[in-house]
Design an enzyme around this catalytic site. Structure first.
Site, PDB file in Angstrom:
ATOM      1  N   LYS A 124       0.869  -1.185   0.000  1.00  0.00           N
ATOM      2  CA  LYS A 124       0.000   0.000   0.000  1.00  0.00           C
ATOM      3  C   LYS A 124       0.896   1.222   0.000  1.00  0.00           C
ATOM      4  O   LYS A 124       2.045   1.153   0.454  1.00  0.00           O
ATOM      5  CB  LYS A 124      -0.884   0.005   1.256  1.00  0.00           C
ATOM      6  N   ASP A 164      -7.065   4.239  -4.561  1.00  0.00           N
ATOM      7  CA  ASP A 164      -7.708   4.086  -3.249  1.00  0.00           C
ATOM      8  C   ASP A 164      -8.325   5.462  -2.969  1.00  0.00           C
ATOM      9  O   ASP A 164      -8.572   6.219  -3.924  1.00  0.00           O
ATOM     10  CB  ASP A 164      -6.685   3.686  -2.169  1.00  0.00           C
TER      11      ASP A 164
HETATM   12  P1  NDP Z   1     -12.903   7.632  -2.818  1.00  0.00           P
HETATM   13  O1  NDP Z   1     -11.852   8.643  -2.589  1.00  0.00           O
HETATM   14  O2  NDP Z   1     -13.435   7.433  -4.180  1.00  0.00           O
HETATM   15  O3  NDP Z   1     -14.147   7.919  -1.845  1.00  0.00           O
HETATM   16  C1  NDP Z   1     -13.975   7.988  -0.466  1.00  0.00           C
HETATM   17  C2  NDP Z   1     -15.288   8.433   0.158  1.00  0.00           C
HETATM   18  O4  NDP Z   1     -15.182   8.362   1.569  1.00  0.00           O
HETATM   19  C3  NDP Z   1     -15.630   9.877  -0.170  1.00  0.00           C
HETATM   20  O5  NDP Z   1     -17.023  10.033  -0.175  1.00  0.00           O
HETATM   21  C4  NDP Z   1     -14.977  10.626   0.998  1.00  0.00           C
HETATM   22  O6  NDP Z   1     -15.566  11.893   1.265  1.00  0.00           O
HETATM   23  C5  NDP Z   1     -15.268   9.669   2.133  1.00  0.00           C
HETATM   24  N1  NDP Z   1     -14.264   9.815   3.181  1.00  0.00           N
HETATM   25  C6  NDP Z   1     -12.911   9.748   3.040  1.00  0.00           C
HETATM   26  N2  NDP Z   1     -12.313   9.950   4.205  1.00  0.00           N
HETATM   27  C7  NDP Z   1     -13.299  10.152   5.110  1.00  0.00           C
HETATM   28  C8  NDP Z   1     -13.310  10.411   6.497  1.00  0.00           C
HETATM   29  N3  NDP Z   1     -12.172  10.520   7.206  1.00  0.00           N
HETATM   30  N4  NDP Z   1     -14.515  10.537   7.108  1.00  0.00           N
HETATM   31  C9  NDP Z   1     -15.671  10.452   6.410  1.00  0.00           C
HETATM   32  N5  NDP Z   1     -15.714  10.203   5.089  1.00  0.00           N
HETATM   33  C10 NDP Z   1     -14.554  10.055   4.452  1.00  0.00           C
HETATM   34  O7  NDP Z   1     -12.316   6.261  -2.232  1.00  0.00           O
HETATM   35  P2  NDP Z   1     -12.808   4.770  -2.500  1.00  0.00           P
HETATM   36  O8  NDP Z   1     -14.280   4.746  -2.715  1.00  0.00           O
HETATM   37  O9  NDP Z   1     -11.918   4.181  -3.505  1.00  0.00           O
HETATM   38  O10 NDP Z   1     -12.444   4.068  -1.115  1.00  0.00           O
HETATM   39  C11 NDP Z   1     -13.370   3.975  -0.019  1.00  0.00           C
HETATM   40  C12 NDP Z   1     -12.930   2.880   0.937  1.00  0.00           C
HETATM   41  O11 NDP Z   1     -12.899   1.619   0.229  1.00  0.00           O
HETATM   42  C13 NDP Z   1     -11.529   3.038   1.539  1.00  0.00           C
HETATM   43  O12 NDP Z   1     -11.520   2.486   2.836  1.00  0.00           O
HETATM   44  C14 NDP Z   1     -10.663   2.174   0.624  1.00  0.00           C
HETATM   45  O13 NDP Z   1      -9.472   1.741   1.254  1.00  0.00           O
HETATM   46  C15 NDP Z   1     -11.625   1.018   0.380  1.00  0.00           C
HETATM   47  N6  NDP Z   1     -11.321   0.218  -0.798  1.00  0.00           N
HETATM   48  C16 NDP Z   1     -11.275   0.776  -2.042  1.00  0.00           C
HETATM   49  C17 NDP Z   1     -11.022  -0.014  -3.136  1.00  0.00           C
HETATM   50  C18 NDP Z   1     -11.074   0.525  -4.529  1.00  0.00           C
HETATM   51  O14 NDP Z   1     -11.052  -0.284  -5.457  1.00  0.00           O
HETATM   52  N7  NDP Z   1     -11.183   1.825  -4.727  1.00  0.00           N
HETATM   53  C19 NDP Z   1     -10.712  -1.448  -2.997  1.00  0.00           C
HETATM   54  C20 NDP Z   1     -10.876  -1.960  -1.643  1.00  0.00           C
HETATM   55  C21 NDP Z   1     -11.144  -1.131  -0.597  1.00  0.00           C
HETATM   56  P3  NDP Z   1     -14.837  13.230   0.711  1.00  0.00           P
HETATM   57  O15 NDP Z   1     -15.196  13.304  -0.738  1.00  0.00           O
HETATM   58  O16 NDP Z   1     -15.442  14.311   1.539  1.00  0.00           O
HETATM   59  O17 NDP Z   1     -13.369  13.069   0.951  1.00  0.00           O
END
Ligand code: NDP
Length: 444
Positions: A124, A164
């Site tokens: 990561k 991510d």
């Molecule tokens: P994105 O950046 O596309 O979206 C993240 C979302 O979560 C946004 O809506 C963001 O809001 C919100 N967010 C981020 N940080 C916080 C926080 N501290 N408190 C509240 N809301 C928060 O990321 P992904 O959708 O790709 O990833 C989401 C999760 O899924 C993560 O845990 C990631 O590790 C996991 N994941 C992702 C994969 C992938 O293929 N993308 C694969 C496996 C797991 P804002 O826009 O305000 O920042």
């Protein structure tokens, strides 16, 4: 193995990394029994070797903002373990990123990748740079500066990063362009690439779809399906969007989505047209979820998470530790019967205990969100073949992989009363494959 002692040693050697300690503690607590059946593991000090990353790169990233000022950020890559394949895992760009968070994610990734059945090790990386509020040109300059350093440490057979939080198609594209320029090589060095240059169909959808496929399998064990079920989703990024899409396709009703400022609650459900609006709002205009409530006249709660709302199923899809013990108790009191994690480690240890004690269906991220990295693995295969598979083919493989992970969780996680402990199942299944490969490869 003395799990307590191993953990105490790690805390002493690597203080101030609470998420990393949390992830290790959760795994050790569930694999101890299986581990102790293999005295050869203990003799090879396997557990300590598995908890500490193979290597960590840290570097300064210097870039110029639109005002001509020079900015610095930190860049990291944690290469955790490559016994079953090249290092593989996403890059996170978020202001809260630090080494402890990336070490937890790389550790989890190793077990997750093992579960996928594909040959991928765990890694990561990322930066404390946040694309939020930055212009497109600033994001590009940052990505290029970041890749200038990272390019020394990755390669299609060495380490293959992906997206991510904060890293989507745009950022991957800019990083790929820079890697290609630096190395004069067109290769599958990153996944989640654009479809025009080696990306795989279904990769953007894979984590969200995969989570819902996993949920479907869990519901099946209770003779249920998604039709008519109400669902709480957190986040509104990549994972949340495609989770919502698949829930809708399978007849469920999505009540909430969120971002880091608050959540929206739509009692009529977020339908296809409303989801299209969210995708445009988030992916094109990079707006805030609050704007949804303004457009559709529904409830918006600032500074809160959606877990106090009543529903059948919760699919946390934002970030780590986003469901605490109190919120878990509230969810259970409100009648939630399934929680499947799209995000990595969204439930605190206390929340997990609450779910398990209530004997509801509970799937940890390392099993339920493994669809994303699985299709990244399939993207690597397509790049090696220099071929592109149809979306039907990729989706069918994704489906099969999620079913397989579910079966493995049942195999290793079924308890004497019939309750399936998916945490134990995923940890033991993921661990055994990595452990056997480490033993076979000697002390290195
Ligand atoms: P994105 O950046 O596309 O979206 C993240 C979302 O979560 C946004 O809506 C963001 O809001 C919100 N967010 C981020 N940080 C916080 C926080 N501290 N408190 C509240 N809301 C928060 O990321 P992904 O959708 O790709 O990833 C989401 C999760 O899924 C993560 O845990 C990631 O590790 C996991 N994941 C992702 C994969 C992938 O293929 N993308 C694969 C496996 C797991 P804002 O826009 O305000 O920042």
């Amino acid at each position: 193995m003395d799990a307590k002692k191993v953990l105490e040693d790690l805390k002493r050697r690597f203080p101030n990394e609470p998420e990393y300690h949390q992830a290790v503690e959760e795994v050790l607590g569930t694999i101890e029994e299986e581990y102790n059946k293999h005295p050869e593991f203990e003799k090879a000090n396997l557990i300590e070797r598995l908890c500490i990353p193979d290597r960590i790169y840290q570097f300064r990233v210097t870039w110029m903002d639109d005002k001509g000022q020079i900015q610095t950020n930190m860049g990291y890559r944690v290469q955790h373990n490559n016994v079953i394949g090249p290092y593989k895992g996403g890059l996170r760009f978020h202001s809260f990123v630090n080494l402890g968070i990336l070490k937890f994610l790389a550790f989890e990734q190793t077990f997750k990748n093992s579960l996928t059945t594909l040959p991928m090790g765990g890694a990561k990386g990322g930066s404390d740079f946040s694309p939020r509020g930055k212009s497109n040109a600033e994001v590009m300059r940052f990505c290029q500066a970041f890749m200038l350093e990272l390019s020394r440490h990755i390669g299609p057979d060495i380490d293959v990063p992906a997206g991510d939080i904060g890293v989507g198609g745009r950022e991957v594209g800019y990083m790929f362009g820079m890697y290609k320029k630096l190395t004069r090589e067109f290769s599958g060095v990153l996944t989640e690439k654009g479809l025009e240059f080696g990306g795989s169909l279904i990769r953007p959808e894979a984590t969200g779809y995969g989570n819902v496929y996993f949920l479907k399998e869990m519901l099946k064990t209770k003779g249920m399906d998604l039709k008519g079920k109400s669902v709480l989703i957190s986040g509104s990024g990549n994972v949340a969007q495609y989770t919502a899409e698949k829930v809708l396709q399978l007849g469920g009703k999505v009540l909430t989505m969120s971002d880091s400022d608050g959540y929206i609650y739509d009692p009529d459900g977020i339908d296809r047209a409303k989801l299209d609006y969210i995708m445009e709002l988030k992916n094109l205009y990079r707006g805030r979820i609050r704007e949804y409530a303004e457009k559709y006249g529904c409830k918006y709660v600032a500074g809160a998470r959606p877990w106090r709302e009543k529903a059948d199923i919760a699919l946390p899809s934002a970030t780590q530790n986003e469901i605490n013990g109190d919120e878990a108790r509230q969810l259970v009191a409100n009648g939630i019967f399934a929680v499947s994690e799209g995000a990595n480690m969204p439930s605190t240890p206390e929340a997990i205990r609450v779910f398990q004690e209530a004997k509801i269906l509970y799937a940890p991220g390392k099993a339920a969100n493994a669809g994303g990295v699985s299709v990244s693995g399939l993207e690597m295969s397509q790049n090696s073949e220099r071929l592109a598979w149809t979306s039907e083919e990729v989706d069918a493989r994704l489906h099969a992989i999620m079913e397989n992970i579910h079966q493995n969780c049942v195999k290793y996680g079924k308890e004497s009363d019939g309750y399936i402990n998916y945490v134990k199942g995923a940890n033991v299944a993921g661990f055994m494959k990595v452990a056997k490969a480490m033993m076979a490869q000697g002390i290195v």
